[in-house]
Write an enzyme that holds these catalytic residues in place. Sequence first.
Site, PDB file in Angstrom:
ATOM      1  N   ASP A  74      15.376   5.908  -5.227  1.00 28.11           N
ATOM      2  CA  ASP A  74      15.773   4.786  -6.087  1.00 28.11           C
ATOM      3  C   ASP A  74      14.721   4.589  -7.173  1.00 28.11           C
ATOM      4  OD1 ASP A  74      14.010   3.850  -4.020  1.00 28.11           O
ATOM      5  OD2 ASP A  74      14.509   1.784  -4.549  1.00 28.11           O
ATOM      6  N   ASP A 105       7.873   8.427 -10.813  1.00 27.88           N
ATOM      7  CA  ASP A 105       8.008   7.481  -9.683  1.00 27.88           C
ATOM      8  C   ASP A 105       9.450   7.430  -9.214  1.00 27.88           C
ATOM      9  OD1 ASP A 105       7.601   5.546  -7.804  1.00 27.88           O
ATOM     10  OD2 ASP A 105       7.290   3.921  -9.212  1.00 27.88           O
ATOM     11  N   GLU A 141      13.033   1.359  -2.055  1.00 35.72           N
ATOM     12  CA  GLU A 141      11.593   1.147  -2.145  1.00 35.72           C
ATOM     13  C   GLU A 141      11.272   0.197  -3.280  1.00 35.72           C
ATOM     14  OE1 GLU A 141       7.324   1.626  -2.867  1.00 35.72           O
ATOM     15  OE2 GLU A 141       8.920   1.974  -4.291  1.00 35.72           O
ATOM     16  N   GLU A 170       4.204   9.471  -3.722  1.00 32.95           N
ATOM     17  CA  GLU A 170       4.062   8.504  -4.828  1.00 32.95           C
ATOM     18  C   GLU A 170       3.056   9.042  -5.848  1.00 32.95           C
ATOM     19  OE1 GLU A 170       5.581   5.734  -5.584  1.00 32.95           O
ATOM     20  OE2 GLU A 170       6.505   5.027  -3.722  1.00 32.95           O
TER      21      GLU A 170
HETATM   22 ZN    ZN Z   1       7.432   4.709  -6.176  1.00 33.35          ZN
END
Ligand code: ZN
Length: 385
Positions: A74, A105, A141, A170
Amino acid sequence: MTADPVAIARELIRCRSVTPEEGGALDYLQGVLGRAGFAVHRATFTESGAAAVDNLYARIGTDAPNLMFAGHTDVVPPGDEAAWKHPPFDGEIAAGALYGRGAVDMKGGIACFVAAALDHLDASGGKPKQGSLSFLITGDEEGIAVNGTIKLLQWAAARGETFAHCIVGEPSSHEVLGDTIKAGRRGSLSGTLIVSGRQGHVAYPDRADNPIRGMAALISALQGPLDERSEHFDSSNLEFTSVDVGNRTVNLIPAEARARFNIRYNDRHSATALKTLIERRAQAAAADRVHYSFDWQPSNADVFLTKPGPFTELAAAAIAEVTGRNPKLSTTGGTSDARFIKDYCPVLEFGLVGQTAHHVDECTPVKDLATLTAIYRRIIERYCA
Ligand SMILES: [Zn+2]
């Protein structure tokens, strides 16, 4: 044939998976991992008051140790799409950079780990040389994170899945790829301080009790650093974020004042011990003159640290081999899903350079995708050999 992380990242960016939408991103991963021989599971979680969220767990191999890669497909919304030079969901490449929401990200990081896993499997006859590889990918997230990693881990544990170590992809790198591994995070605790007084006319302060005076005394006693830094963490800090009286009248002393605050705390404290410390400091500053109370918010973001050891050394060695850089082990920044994973196995966060995360024209150098894939590949090889 080597897998192409750039092609995988572009496919993922083209999925409009703004939280809580799946957007086709997990379907795509399910196809890629399924064709490579992974057993792929999907799990949708619900909770009243929150959107249902689709998640994915995939594993190849049945033996221990199981190396888990964790991440989220997401993304945050693009904002005004017209402000993007390169449309947020097209996956355009320009001047050596891949553009799009999630490029760093963290669809880029997922693409690199998928490519690294496929290359490893290709070179080792279709299954890990030793142990297992798994993907724990959530679609929740960037939202309130209640129907994602936390429930997916419980779901996996109920199926008897165990994890030896985890890498969260990440964007941990700070200036250049490979300069930083996140090996822990500070805890986060929020609350409201309420000071009560007695309402009255501003011309007769002796007949009232102004809570703003008491609030000012308590704020100066509580704000700022709470300790010296610890070996792996910055000092804990209490920061007031809002002070509210809500008084629209000029000649009225209000009855109550409220102040909201957040504490980022290191491994010298637990959340419970920290509340006691703050309440003691308030008590000393109030000295029976100020009437106050605390309203603490529930928190699921406790401090954690993955101590330097064989796993951090393995990751650091892989990074040094590929980039020539010796990564710093850092615990700075906000919380991530690693805070949930740490209850199941030691966890590190390592991925792309995060500078454009959540920005307009989010992008990553294309060459970083190749380099990160090579690093993940070394990690898998060292782990599974
Ligand atoms: Zn992230």
